[in-house]
Design an enzyme around this catalytic site. Structure first.
Site, PDB file in Angstrom:
ATOM      1  N   GLY A  10       6.400  74.847  29.793  1.00 33.10           N
ATOM      2  CA  GLY A  10       7.595  74.292  29.156  1.00 33.10           C
ATOM      3  C   GLY A  10       8.763  75.246  29.320  1.00 33.10           C
ATOM      4  O   GLY A  10       8.677  76.269  30.019  1.00 33.10           O
ATOM      5  N   PHE A  11       9.825  74.921  28.654  1.00 35.89           N
ATOM      6  CA  PHE A  11      11.080  75.665  28.792  1.00 35.89           C
ATOM      7  C   PHE A  11      10.914  77.117  28.289  1.00 35.89           C
ATOM      8  O   PHE A  11      11.029  78.075  29.078  1.00 35.89           O
ATOM      9  CB  PHE A  11      12.160  74.897  28.022  1.00 35.89           C
ATOM     10  CG  PHE A  11      13.392  75.670  27.744  1.00 35.89           C
ATOM     11  CD1 PHE A  11      14.101  76.285  28.772  1.00 35.89           C
ATOM     12  CD2 PHE A  11      13.863  75.787  26.439  1.00 35.89           C
ATOM     13  CE1 PHE A  11      15.254  76.993  28.512  1.00 35.89           C
ATOM     14  CE2 PHE A  11      15.021  76.498  26.173  1.00 35.89           C
ATOM     15  CZ  PHE A  11      15.707  77.106  27.204  1.00 35.89           C
ATOM     16  N   ILE A  12      10.609  77.293  27.026  1.00 40.42           N
ATOM     17  CA  ILE A  12      10.491  78.659  26.491  1.00 40.42           C
ATOM     18  C   ILE A  12       9.274  79.353  27.114  1.00 40.42           C
ATOM     19  O   ILE A  12       9.321  80.520  27.492  1.00 40.42           O
ATOM     20  CB  ILE A  12      10.380  78.643  24.943  1.00 40.42           C
ATOM     21  CG1 ILE A  12      11.643  78.047  24.324  1.00 40.42           C
ATOM     22  CG2 ILE A  12      10.129  80.056  24.397  1.00 40.42           C
ATOM     23  CD1 ILE A  12      11.598  77.876  22.804  1.00 40.42           C
ATOM     24  N   ASN A  32      -0.376  70.521  29.452  1.00 34.69           N
ATOM     25  CA  ASN A  32      -0.722  69.212  30.022  1.00 34.69           C
ATOM     26  C   ASN A  32       0.448  68.584  30.788  1.00 34.69           C
ATOM     27  O   ASN A  32       0.362  67.430  31.199  1.00 34.69           O
ATOM     28  CB  ASN A  32      -1.214  68.253  28.929  1.00 34.69           C
ATOM     29  CG  ASN A  32      -0.125  67.889  27.938  1.00 34.69           C
ATOM     30  OD1 ASN A  32       1.003  68.356  28.038  1.00 34.69           O
ATOM     31  ND2 ASN A  32      -0.467  67.046  26.972  1.00 34.69           N
ATOM     32  N   GLY A  36       6.589  69.634  29.936  1.00 39.77           N
ATOM     33  CA  GLY A  36       6.785  70.766  30.844  1.00 39.77           C
ATOM     34  C   GLY A  36       6.699  70.288  32.280  1.00 39.77           C
ATOM     35  O   GLY A  36       6.442  69.108  32.542  1.00 39.77           O
ATOM     36  N   LEU A  76       2.914  77.545  21.894  1.00 35.86           N
ATOM     37  CA  LEU A  76       4.190  76.830  22.014  1.00 35.86           C
ATOM     38  C   LEU A  76       3.980  75.335  22.256  1.00 35.86           C
ATOM     39  O   LEU A  76       4.914  74.544  22.090  1.00 35.86           O
ATOM     40  CB  LEU A  76       5.009  77.398  23.190  1.00 35.86           C
ATOM     41  CG  LEU A  76       5.388  78.879  23.123  1.00 35.86           C
ATOM     42  CD1 LEU A  76       6.040  79.320  24.434  1.00 35.86           C
ATOM     43  CD2 LEU A  76       6.328  79.147  21.959  1.00 35.86           C
ATOM     44  N   THR A  95      -0.659  65.967  18.074  1.00 33.22           N
ATOM     45  CA  THR A  95      -0.526  67.137  18.964  1.00 33.22           C
ATOM     46  C   THR A  95      -0.249  68.390  18.147  1.00 33.22           C
ATOM     47  O   THR A  95      -0.861  69.440  18.360  1.00 33.22           O
ATOM     48  CB  THR A  95       0.640  66.926  19.961  1.00 33.22           C
ATOM     49  OG1 THR A  95       0.377  65.769  20.716  1.00 33.22           O
ATOM     50  CG2 THR A  95       0.793  68.115  20.888  1.00 33.22           C
ATOM     51  N   TYR A 149       8.005  65.476  12.578  1.00 33.09           N
ATOM     52  CA  TYR A 149       8.004  66.715  13.377  1.00 33.09           C
ATOM     53  C   TYR A 149       8.052  67.926  12.439  1.00 33.09           C
ATOM     54  O   TYR A 149       7.230  68.836  12.539  1.00 33.09           O
ATOM     55  CB  TYR A 149       9.205  66.690  14.327  1.00 33.09           C
ATOM     56  CG  TYR A 149       9.418  67.947  15.135  1.00 33.09           C
ATOM     57  CD1 TYR A 149       8.471  68.388  16.053  1.00 33.09           C
ATOM     58  CD2 TYR A 149      10.590  68.690  15.003  1.00 33.09           C
ATOM     59  CE1 TYR A 149       8.685  69.540  16.811  1.00 33.09           C
ATOM     60  CE2 TYR A 149      10.820  69.836  15.760  1.00 33.09           C
ATOM     61  CZ  TYR A 149       9.860  70.251  16.653  1.00 33.09           C
ATOM     62  OH  TYR A 149      10.076  71.390  17.399  1.00 33.09           O
ATOM     63  N   LYS A 153       5.037  70.647  11.736  1.00 28.95           N
ATOM     64  CA  LYS A 153       5.238  72.083  11.998  1.00 28.95           C
ATOM     65  C   LYS A 153       5.031  72.894  10.711  1.00 28.95           C
ATOM     66  O   LYS A 153       4.540  74.023  10.743  1.00 28.95           O
ATOM     67  CB  LYS A 153       6.634  72.326  12.559  1.00 28.95           C
ATOM     68  CG  LYS A 153       6.795  71.906  14.012  1.00 28.95           C
ATOM     69  CD  LYS A 153       6.084  72.892  14.936  1.00 28.95           C
ATOM     70  CE  LYS A 153       6.404  72.647  16.391  1.00 28.95           C
ATOM     71  NZ  LYS A 153       5.826  73.647  17.274  1.00 28.95           N
TER      72      LYS A 153
HETATM   73  P1  NAD Z   1       8.905  72.162  25.962  1.00 26.86           P
HETATM   74  O1  NAD Z   1       8.723  70.690  25.760  1.00 26.86           O
HETATM   75  O2  NAD Z   1       9.621  72.583  27.179  1.00 26.86           O
HETATM   76  O3  NAD Z   1       7.513  72.917  25.859  1.00 26.86           O
HETATM   77  C1  NAD Z   1       6.378  72.376  25.228  1.00 26.86           C
HETATM   78  C2  NAD Z   1       5.239  72.446  26.233  1.00 26.86           C
HETATM   79  O4  NAD Z   1       4.034  72.020  25.608  1.00 26.86           O
HETATM   80  C3  NAD Z   1       5.472  71.530  27.437  1.00 26.86           C
HETATM   81  O5  NAD Z   1       5.282  72.260  28.631  1.00 26.86           O
HETATM   82  C4  NAD Z   1       4.406  70.432  27.279  1.00 26.86           C
HETATM   83  O6  NAD Z   1       3.980  69.914  28.524  1.00 26.86           O
HETATM   84  C5  NAD Z   1       3.320  71.185  26.531  1.00 26.86           C
HETATM   85  N1  NAD Z   1       2.449  70.331  25.737  1.00 26.86           N
HETATM   86  C6  NAD Z   1       2.817  69.363  24.858  1.00 26.86           C
HETATM   87  N2  NAD Z   1       1.727  68.788  24.325  1.00 26.86           N
HETATM   88  C7  NAD Z   1       0.638  69.409  24.866  1.00 26.86           C
HETATM   89  C8  NAD Z   1      -0.767  69.257  24.713  1.00 26.86           C
HETATM   90  N3  NAD Z   1      -1.277  68.342  23.879  1.00 26.86           N
HETATM   91  N4  NAD Z   1      -1.583  70.046  25.449  1.00 26.86           N
HETATM   92  C9  NAD Z   1      -1.081  70.983  26.313  1.00 26.86           C
HETATM   93  N5  NAD Z   1       0.257  71.179  26.478  1.00 26.86           N
HETATM   94  C10 NAD Z   1       1.096  70.403  25.776  1.00 26.86           C
HETATM   95  O7  NAD Z   1       9.670  72.689  24.664  1.00 26.86           O
HETATM   96  P2  NAD Z   1      10.217  74.134  24.312  1.00 26.86           P
HETATM   97  O8  NAD Z   1      11.641  73.965  23.980  1.00 26.86           O
HETATM   98  O9  NAD Z   1       9.804  75.144  25.310  1.00 26.86           O
HETATM   99  O10 NAD Z   1       9.457  74.390  22.930  1.00 26.86           O
HETATM  100  C11 NAD Z   1       8.370  75.299  22.807  1.00 26.86           C
HETATM  101  C12 NAD Z   1       8.002  75.405  21.334  1.00 26.86           C
HETATM  102  O11 NAD Z   1       9.123  75.865  20.573  1.00 26.86           O
HETATM  103  C13 NAD Z   1       7.571  74.085  20.698  1.00 26.86           C
HETATM  104  O12 NAD Z   1       6.492  74.334  19.837  1.00 26.86           O
HETATM  105  C14 NAD Z   1       8.789  73.657  19.907  1.00 26.86           C
HETATM  106  O13 NAD Z   1       8.429  72.881  18.787  1.00 26.86           O
HETATM  107  C15 NAD Z   1       9.382  74.985  19.503  1.00 26.86           C
HETATM  108  N6  NAD Z   1      10.822  74.916  19.257  1.00 26.86           N
HETATM  109  C16 NAD Z   1      11.708  74.882  20.302  1.00 26.86           C
HETATM  110  C17 NAD Z   1      13.069  74.817  20.024  1.00 26.86           C
HETATM  111  C18 NAD Z   1      14.108  74.810  21.116  1.00 26.86           C
HETATM  112  O14 NAD Z   1      15.290  74.814  20.792  1.00 26.86           O
HETATM  113  N7  NAD Z   1      13.755  74.810  22.390  1.00 26.86           N
HETATM  114  C19 NAD Z   1      13.521  74.774  18.693  1.00 26.86           C
HETATM  115  C20 NAD Z   1      12.587  74.788  17.679  1.00 26.86           C
HETATM  116  C21 NAD Z   1      11.247  74.873  17.973  1.00 26.86           C
END
Ligand code: NAD
Length: 337
Positions: A10-12, A32, A36, A76, A95, A149, A153
């Site tokens: 994913g992004f982070i 999965n 991402g 994440l 999830t 959501y 969390k």
């Molecule tokens: P993202 O969607 O890019 O990353 C989430 C990753 O989890 C993705 O790569 C996705 O494919 C994977 N994923 C989802 N369900 C899955 C599963 N059942 N099995 C395996 N992989 C799975 O989002 P992000 O922005 O990188 O967020 C990462 C974390 O940070 C998340 O938990 C999100 O709730 C939290 N968060 C992010 C932000 C933000 O501003 N980006 C803000 C608050 C919280």
């Protein structure tokens, strides 16, 4: 150190993987590819210290094997993005809650240091600014699915803190406020990539509501530095919750105007009511500002990047993608979207 990153494509997660590899850590990823993409990890997919499993978090066998090799887990993986959460609340809850339960169980078996990703959404409809970690939390009614959501969390946070208190597992909770930067997808309603992509095409920038709502944007590199520093100091950070974000506030209209200026775009700004963008009765927060005193006092972290630097990085990234025509996403079936 060997670090397992769930959601590492994913992004982070992909920025975190890169930073850990750069300092010599071994990284394994479980993802999965639901939100991402392979594009996020392509640059280091063949790195000798890197391994990648395309699978669901709830595949107990795979998770167990990866956890057994790890010193630390950064969890994440989650159902992310307001649109996805509103449209598929069952998937969000399952999830987030079942996934975190599975991760903590595996972490306990192998005594892995664990960092759980939470969110500023848990502050809900609170009107205080800034929000600090010990504040009361005020969620909306359960008839509004967007709160699923935050509630899921929050349950993750309780599970993590319970594992620390009952079993001594070193768990740290990170409440991310808006994190942005190169590589974030606009497909699930994230505002910065959505605005930049529209501006580069001279298409209208769509603001939901009246645009006076404000947010604070933190560069993903600052967020990643916070994650790594928290992970490195379990002696201080275990059993604790930390806000991670910038305190520089910008309204969504100002954000749209700044994106237009910095891209030299001819795009107009258009306003549409929330009820058109989401289901009727959708609730959004007017402000969301983090108090980051706790993490600053604990590990000395403060964000370094300005909003202008963040936007310029996203603009460069989106421009390079437009130029290369490189938009494919790799799915488990090998299909290119
Ligand atoms: P993202 O969607 O890019 O990353 C989430 C990753 O989890 C993705 O790569 C996705 O494919 C994977 N994923 C989802 N369900 C899955 C599963 N059942 N099995 C395996 N992989 C799975 O989002 P992000 O922005 O990188 O967020 C990462 C974390 O940070 C998340 O938990 C999100 O709730 C939290 N968060 C992010 C932000 C933000 O501003 N980006 C803000 C608050 C919280």
């Amino acid at each position: 150190m060997q670090v397992l990153i769930t959601g590492g494509a994913g992004f982070i997660g992909s920025h975190l993987a890169r930073a850990l590899l750069e300092r010599g850590d071994r990284v394994s990823v479980l993802d999965n590819l639901s939100t991402g993409s392979f594009e996020n990890i392509r640059a280091f997919a063949h790195h000798p210290l890197y391994s990648f499993a395309i699978d669901d978090l709830r595949n107990a066998l795979v998770l167990d094997r990866l956890a057994s090799e790890a010193d630390a887990i950064v969890h994440l993986a989650a159902a992310v993005g307001v649109q996805l959460v509103v449209e598929r609340p069952t998937e969000t809850i399952e999830t987030n809650v079942l996934g975190t339960h599975a991760v903590l169980a595996a972490a306990r078996r192998y005594r892995c240091r664990t960092l759980l990703a939470s969110t500023s959404e848990v502050y809900g409809k609170g009107v205080k600014a800034p929000f600090s970690e010990e504040d009361d939390l005020l969620l909306g009614a359960s008839s509004r699915s967007r709160w699923s959501y935050a509630a899921s969390k929050l349950l993750d946070e309780f599970l993590g803190l319970a594992a620390y208190r009952e079993f001594g597992l070193p768990v740290t909770i990170a409440r991310f406020f808006n994190t942005v930067g190169p590589g974030q997808t606009g497909r699930y309603g994230m505002v910065v990539p959505r605005f930049v992509q529209a501006a580069l095409r001279n298409e209208p920038l769509t603001v939901y509501g009246d645009g006076t709502q404000s947010r604070c944007f933190c560069h993903v590199r600052d967020t990643v530095r916070a994650i790594i520093d928290l992970l490195d100091r379990p002696d201080i950070t275990a059993g604790e919750i930390y806000n991670i974000g910038s305190s520089h506030e910008v309204t969504i209209t100002e954000l749209a105007q700044t994106v237009i200026e910095r891209t030299d775009s001819r795009s107009p700004i258009q306003y549409i009511p929330y009820s058109e963008a989401y289901a009727p009765g959708f609730e959004d927060m007017q402000r969301r500002v983090p108090d980051t005193t706790k993490i600053r006092n604990a590990i000395g972290w403060t964000p370094k990047y300005t909003l202008a630097q963040i936007l310029d990085d996203v603009i460069d990234y989106e421009r390079s993608r437009l130029g290369s025509g490189d938009h494919f996403h790799f799915t488990p079936g090998g299909r290119q979207l």
